[in-house]
Design a protein around this motif. Structure first.
Motif, PDB file in Angstrom:
ATOM      1  N   LEU A   1      -3.086   6.553 -25.395  1.00 41.79           N
ATOM      2  CA  LEU A   1      -3.229   5.796 -26.633  1.00 41.79           C
ATOM      3  C   LEU A   1      -2.093   6.099 -27.616  1.00 41.79           C
ATOM      4  O   LEU A   1      -1.549   5.187 -28.246  1.00 41.79           O
ATOM      5  CB  LEU A   1      -4.578   6.121 -27.286  1.00 41.79           C
ATOM      6  N   VAL A   2      -1.739   7.365 -27.745  1.00 38.73           N
ATOM      7  CA  VAL A   2      -0.670   7.743 -28.677  1.00 38.73           C
ATOM      8  C   VAL A   2       0.677   7.211 -28.185  1.00 38.73           C
ATOM      9  O   VAL A   2       1.482   6.705 -28.972  1.00 38.73           O
ATOM     10  CB  VAL A   2      -0.635   9.271 -28.870  1.00 38.73           C
ATOM     11  N   GLN A   3       0.921   7.309 -26.884  1.00 39.60           N
ATOM     12  CA  GLN A   3       2.181   6.788 -26.339  1.00 39.60           C
ATOM     13  C   GLN A   3       2.303   5.283 -26.597  1.00 39.60           C
ATOM     14  O   GLN A   3       3.366   4.796 -27.010  1.00 39.60           O
ATOM     15  CB  GLN A   3       2.258   7.075 -24.842  1.00 39.60           C
ATOM     16  N   LYS A   4       1.236   4.558 -26.373  1.00 42.95           N
ATOM     17  CA  LYS A   4       1.267   3.105 -26.589  1.00 42.95           C
ATOM     18  C   LYS A   4       1.518   2.769 -28.060  1.00 42.95           C
ATOM     19  O   LYS A   4       2.177   1.770 -28.374  1.00 42.95           O
ATOM     20  CB  LYS A   4      -0.058   2.490 -26.136  1.00 42.95           C
ATOM     21  N   ALA A   5       1.026   3.618 -28.950  1.00 50.77           N
ATOM     22  CA  ALA A   5       1.180   3.379 -30.383  1.00 50.77           C
ATOM     23  C   ALA A   5       2.547   3.803 -30.911  1.00 50.77           C
ATOM     24  O   ALA A   5       2.867   3.537 -32.075  1.00 50.77           O
ATOM     25  CB  ALA A   5       0.082   4.112 -31.152  1.00 50.77           C
ATOM     26  N   LEU A   6       3.354   4.443 -30.057  1.00 54.56           N
ATOM     27  CA  LEU A   6       4.693   4.890 -30.463  1.00 54.56           C
ATOM     28  C   LEU A   6       5.763   4.276 -29.548  1.00 54.56           C
ATOM     29  O   LEU A   6       6.459   4.981 -28.812  1.00 54.56           O
ATOM     30  CB  LEU A   6       4.777   6.416 -30.395  1.00 54.56           C
ATOM     31  N   PRO A   7       5.923   2.950 -29.580  1.00 56.21           N
ATOM     32  CA  PRO A   7       6.867   2.296 -28.669  1.00 56.21           C
ATOM     33  C   PRO A   7       8.334   2.594 -28.966  1.00 56.21           C
ATOM     34  O   PRO A   7       9.195   2.318 -28.133  1.00 56.21           O
ATOM     35  CB  PRO A   7       6.555   0.807 -28.857  1.00 56.21           C
TER      36      PRO A   7
ATOM     37  N   TYR B   1       3.661  22.583 -35.124  1.00 59.98           N
ATOM     38  CA  TYR B   1       3.232  21.674 -36.164  1.00 59.98           C
ATOM     39  C   TYR B   1       2.053  20.893 -35.596  1.00 59.98           C
ATOM     40  O   TYR B   1       2.082  20.472 -34.429  1.00 59.98           O
ATOM     41  CB  TYR B   1       4.342  20.696 -36.564  1.00 59.98           C
ATOM     42  N   PHE B   2       1.025  20.679 -36.416  1.00 62.62           N
ATOM     43  CA  PHE B   2      -0.171  19.976 -35.969  1.00 62.62           C
ATOM     44  C   PHE B   2      -0.302  18.635 -36.686  1.00 62.62           C
ATOM     45  O   PHE B   2      -0.023  18.529 -37.891  1.00 62.62           O
ATOM     46  CB  PHE B   2      -1.427  20.794 -36.254  1.00 62.62           C
ATOM     47  N   SER B   3      -0.783  17.637 -35.958  1.00 60.53           N
ATOM     48  CA  SER B   3      -1.150  16.370 -36.575  1.00 60.53           C
ATOM     49  C   SER B   3      -2.477  16.540 -37.319  1.00 60.53           C
ATOM     50  O   SER B   3      -3.125  17.590 -37.248  1.00 60.53           O
ATOM     51  CB  SER B   3      -1.319  15.297 -35.508  1.00 60.53           C
ATOM     52  N   LYS B   4      -2.873  15.498 -38.013  1.00 61.85           N
ATOM     53  CA  LYS B   4      -4.238  15.472 -38.540  1.00 61.85           C
ATOM     54  C   LYS B   4      -5.200  15.487 -37.352  1.00 61.85           C
ATOM     55  O   LYS B   4      -4.881  14.941 -36.279  1.00 61.85           O
ATOM     56  CB  LYS B   4      -4.463  14.210 -39.378  1.00 61.85           C
TER      57      LYS B   4
ATOM     58  N   LYS C   1       0.934   8.810 -38.675  1.00 56.92           N
ATOM     59  CA  LYS C   1       0.912   7.408 -39.098  1.00 56.92           C
ATOM     60  C   LYS C   1       0.082   6.566 -38.129  1.00 56.92           C
ATOM     61  O   LYS C   1      -0.727   5.737 -38.561  1.00 56.92           O
ATOM     62  CB  LYS C   1       2.335   6.856 -39.176  1.00 56.92           C
ATOM     63  N   VAL C   2       0.276   6.769 -36.828  1.00 55.17           N
ATOM     64  CA  VAL C   2      -0.444   5.925 -35.867  1.00 55.17           C
ATOM     65  C   VAL C   2      -1.912   6.336 -35.730  1.00 55.17           C
ATOM     66  O   VAL C   2      -2.753   5.525 -35.340  1.00 55.17           O
ATOM     67  CB  VAL C   2       0.240   5.917 -34.484  1.00 55.17           C
ATOM     68  N   LEU C   3      -2.222   7.586 -36.067  1.00 56.98           N
ATOM     69  CA  LEU C   3      -3.625   8.012 -36.017  1.00 56.98           C
ATOM     70  C   LEU C   3      -4.446   7.375 -37.128  1.00 56.98           C
ATOM     71  O   LEU C   3      -5.682   7.297 -37.022  1.00 56.98           O
ATOM     72  CB  LEU C   3      -3.725   9.536 -36.127  1.00 56.98           C
ATOM     73  N   ASN C   4      -3.795   6.905 -38.159  1.00 56.36           N
ATOM     74  CA  ASN C   4      -4.499   6.286 -39.285  1.00 56.36           C
ATOM     75  C   ASN C   4      -4.915   4.860 -38.920  1.00 56.36           C
ATOM     76  O   ASN C   4      -4.526   3.877 -39.556  1.00 56.36           O
ATOM     77  CB  ASN C   4      -3.612   6.290 -40.534  1.00 56.36           C
TER      78      ASN C   4
END
Length: 294
Positions: A63-69, A109-112, A251-254
């Protein structure tokens, strides 16, 4: 004449194809690269077998990879110790799910947080519940002290609280504690009664009950040694590169739909009771980190 026209068309389309292919290749090369490291620890990542690719973090990573093209995404296999080593040397390697602790925040470093899960606890066969009722409230030290003939199988890090108990009890040389290299082997030994209990997440019990078709189901017992729930985050090395990746991940997690898909991927490996237990912690996570999505 027709043949000549046909040949020219073939040449034209061939040139167009190779030009487009070359352009796509150039675009791929020009995109910055994130290498995602994974480790074989079902059902966190599932690298083989009938449930291959259906792990909790398989889902998050996809999911994260798809959201970061804008990034080119590579994968590499490793182990948890290798993840830590890569972070310490500030390699351009991230992982799709880690635990936010003060100790690990020194190198990552950690994401939300993108989800919350029940913490590690004791895993044992359901038929043994009658033998441990006198241990409530459950702690790992009580198991070690009051079940001296039981063997505990361990094979990895379990986080704050539990690891402290293992270290205090000199787990590498303690005859009551057996070090076992893989979680599959641990659960095979529980099923054959060669060890009586292990440590892990509730979704590990669900996975191995399915994989090994265990009739006397393995269940999860929460412990007082650690917090009942823990947040899961994306982790990248503590470097300028890692800081930028985490900012983009945040940003994409939001995105409410993405977070719901992540929760669905967790829920498929939890019992109904554990899904219900997660209701309040999940609402608290959303209120704290994603109030604009409520």
């Amino acid at each position: 004449m027709k043949f000549v026209v046909h040949a020219c068309c073939i040449l034209f389309f061939s040139m167009a194809f190779y030009s487009a292919e070359g352009h796509a290749a150039d675009n791929t090369k020009s995109r910055p690269v994130i290498t995602w490291i994974r480790w074989d620890d079902p059902p966190i990542f599932i690298n083989s077998g009938p449930f291959k690719g259906l792990g909790l973090l398989d889902n998050v990573e996809a999911l994260v990879q798809k959201a970061l093209p804008k990034y080119q995404h590579n994968r590499t296999d490793g182990t948890v110790p290798r993840v830590l080593k890569e972070a310490e040397r500030k390699a351009e390697v991230c992982n799709a799910g880690w635990l936010d602790t003060a100790e690990w925040a020194k190198v990552f470093y950690f994401s939300k947080p993108f989800t919350v899960i029940p913490s590690n606890g004791v895993l044992l066969r359901e038929s043994r519940l009658k033998d441990i009722r006198n241990l409530q409230p459950y702690s790992l030290q009580k198991f070690l002290d009051q079940k001296p003939n039981w063997k505990l199988g361990v094979g990895r890090l379990y986080g704050e609280g539990i690891d402290d108990v293992l270290i205090k009890n000199n787990y590498l040389k303690n005859p009551k504690i057996v070090t076992i290299t893989t979680s599959l082997r641990v659960h095979q030994m529980i099923a054959s009664d060669r060890i009586q209990y292990t440590l892990g997440y509730p979704f590990e019990a669900v996975y191995y009950n399915k994989l090994l078709d265990i009739q006397d189901s393995v269940i999860h017992i929460p412990l007082t040694d650690n917090r009942p729930f823990t947040n899961v985050v994306v982790a990248c090395p503590k470097s300028p590169w890692g800081k930028k990746i985490i900012a983009d991940v945040d940003k994409v997690l939001n995105n409410k739909e993405l977070l719901e898909h992540i929760s669905d991927g967790v829920d498929k490996w939890l019992t109904k009771e554990d899904r219900q237990r997660l209701g309040d912690p999940r609402r608290a996570l959303m209120k704290k980190y994603y109030p604009n999505l409520l």
